[in-house]
Scaffold this motif. Structure first.
Motif, mmCIF file in Angstrom:
data_model
loop_
_atom_site.group_PDB
_atom_site.id
_atom_site.type_symbol
_atom_site.label_atom_id
_atom_site.label_comp_id
_atom_site.label_asym_id
_atom_site.label_seq_id
_atom_site.Cartn_x
_atom_site.Cartn_y
_atom_site.Cartn_z
ATOM 1 N N LYS A 69 0.824 -1.212 0.000
ATOM 2 C CA LYS A 69 0.000 0.000 0.000
ATOM 3 C C LYS A 69 0.859 1.264 0.000
ATOM 4 C CE LYS A 69 -4.336 -1.704 1.898
ATOM 5 N NZ LYS A 69 -5.402 -1.478 2.913
ATOM 6 N N ILE A 70 2.008 1.200 0.657
ATOM 7 C CA ILE A 70 2.933 2.342 0.635
ATOM 8 C C ILE A 70 3.440 2.563 -0.785
ATOM 9 C CG2 ILE A 70 5.189 3.183 1.412
ATOM 10 C CD1 ILE A 70 4.682 1.627 4.040
ATOM 11 N N GLU A 71 3.857 1.466 -1.434
ATOM 12 C CA GLU A 71 4.371 1.551 -2.799
ATOM 13 C C GLU A 71 3.299 2.007 -3.784
ATOM 14 O OE1 GLU A 71 5.713 -2.417 -3.321
ATOM 15 O OE2 GLU A 71 7.435 -2.206 -1.970
ATOM 16 N N ASP A 72 2.022 1.695 -3.460
ATOM 17 C CA ASP A 72 0.911 2.060 -4.335
ATOM 18 C C ASP A 72 0.373 3.461 -4.023
ATOM 19 O OD1 ASP A 72 -0.585 1.135 -6.529
ATOM 20 O OD2 ASP A 72 -2.315 0.723 -5.253
ATOM 21 N N GLY A 73 0.995 4.134 -3.051
ATOM 22 C CA GLY A 73 0.592 5.493 -2.699
ATOM 23 C C GLY A 73 -0.717 5.599 -1.950
ATOM 24 N N LYS A 74 -1.118 4.519 -1.250
ATOM 25 C CA LYS A 74 -2.393 4.521 -0.537
ATOM 26 C C LYS A 74 -2.260 4.869 0.944
ATOM 27 C CE LYS A 74 -4.598 1.192 -3.638
ATOM 28 N NZ LYS A 74 -5.242 -0.140 -3.769
ATOM 29 N N ILE A 75 -1.048 5.142 1.404
ATOM 30 C CA ILE A 75 -0.824 5.522 2.796
ATOM 31 C C ILE A 75 -0.445 6.996 2.829
ATOM 32 C CG2 ILE A 75 0.498 5.090 4.894
ATOM 33 C CD1 ILE A 75 -1.234 2.737 4.143
ATOM 34 N N ASN A 76 -1.332 7.821 3.380
ATOM 35 C CA ASN A 76 -1.103 9.269 3.380
ATOM 36 C C ASN A 76 -1.039 9.879 4.773
ATOM 37 O OD1 ASN A 76 -1.259 9.601 0.417
ATOM 38 N ND2 ASN A 76 -3.390 8.958 0.697
ATOM 39 N N ASP A 77 -1.834 9.352 5.703
ATOM 40 C CA ASP A 77 -1.832 9.905 7.053
ATOM 41 C C ASP A 77 -2.070 8.787 8.063
ATOM 42 O OD1 ASP A 77 -4.749 9.561 7.420
ATOM 43 O OD2 ASP A 77 -4.889 11.181 5.946
ATOM 44 N N SER A 78 -2.101 9.164 9.344
ATOM 45 C CA SER A 78 -2.159 8.159 10.411
ATOM 46 C C SER A 78 -3.419 7.303 10.349
ATOM 47 C CB SER A 78 -2.060 8.841 11.777
ATOM 48 O OG SER A 78 -3.109 9.777 11.956
ATOM 49 N N LYS A 79 -4.523 7.841 9.823
ATOM 50 C CA LYS A 79 -5.751 7.049 9.735
ATOM 51 C C LYS A 79 -5.588 5.868 8.783
ATOM 52 C CE LYS A 79 -9.398 10.266 11.098
ATOM 53 N NZ LYS A 79 -10.685 10.886 10.717
#
Length: 221
Positions: free
Chosen positions: A182-192
């Motif tokens: 998910k990090i590599e796919d750009g889906k992690i943006n904030d703590s939520k």
């Protein structure tokens, strides 16, 4: 305002450590305020708690729980979980001794750290393919765990416990790999975006901890 994250993997393990700390705070609350008589009947509620955790592990990975929510909900859950776990841990402490319980906690931490490190170093796709197999294993595990409670202690219980340890060890590899994906796919943006990952890894840790305690308890008996 949501907290922007720069190093998601480090933040997940930081939040996980805080979650485990809240669990111990909940346990301390239980020690201080939950009547000892409740702890003495822990064996009656162990199966309810264990099955409840297994079901929560399943629903959290089947999209029934929202993927985005405040980390404060994770902390609240782990604090309450610590209170609920108090009778179970006390039962093991009375039977095995506090030193054994602490040793099992250390062993669980080492297993978790080793598997998480392996998953972090590997390609994110390597362990993602375990997902379907692990879910099927978890679905199988739930009724067999209930059955083991009625059959009693012995080789059947030990076999189910070892199977559970294997399943949740696999989930550590899978959950860390899913986070990387998910990090590599750009889906992690904030703590939520990290909350569901912290919750799943917490459940992996706690289930392995309880399984190893149960394994030691069965061999002692």
């Amino acid at each position: 305002m949501n907290k922007v994250i720069e190093n998601p993997i480090s933040d997940v393990f930081k939040y996980l450590a805080i979650s485990i700390l809240f669990c111990f705070l909940g346990y301390g609350f239980g020690v201080a305020f939950v009547p000892e008589s409740i702890a003495m009947v822990a064996n009656i509620i162990v199966i309810v708690m264990v099955v409840g955790l297994l079901i929560l592990c399943l629903v959290s990975r089947k999209g029934i729980i929202p993927e985005r929510f405040s980390m404060n909900w994770v902390y609240l859950f782990t604090f309450i979980d610590g209170i609920i776990l108090y009778p179970i841990i006390q039962m093991y402490a009375y039977s095995l001794g506090k030193e054994i319980v602490i040793s099992v906690l250390v062993v669980t931490s080492l297993i978790f750290f080793t598997l998480a490190t392996i998953a972090k170093k590997e390609n994110s796709y390597k362990y993602l393919k375990l997902g379907s197999t692990l879910i099927i294993g978890l679905i199988i595990l739930i009724p067999f765990t209930i059955l083991a409670a009625f059959i009693g202690f012995g080789m059947f219980n030990i076999t189910i416990t070892i199977f559970s340890i294997i399943i949740f060890s696999g989930f550590i590899l899978y959950d860390v790999s899913l986070l990387k994906y998910k990090i590599e796919d750009g889906k992690i943006n904030d703590s939520k975006d990290l909350s569901i990952h912290v919750l799943n890894l917490y459940l992996d840790f706690i289930n392995i901890f309880l399984d190893i305690l149960n394994l030691v308890y069965n061999f002692k008996e």
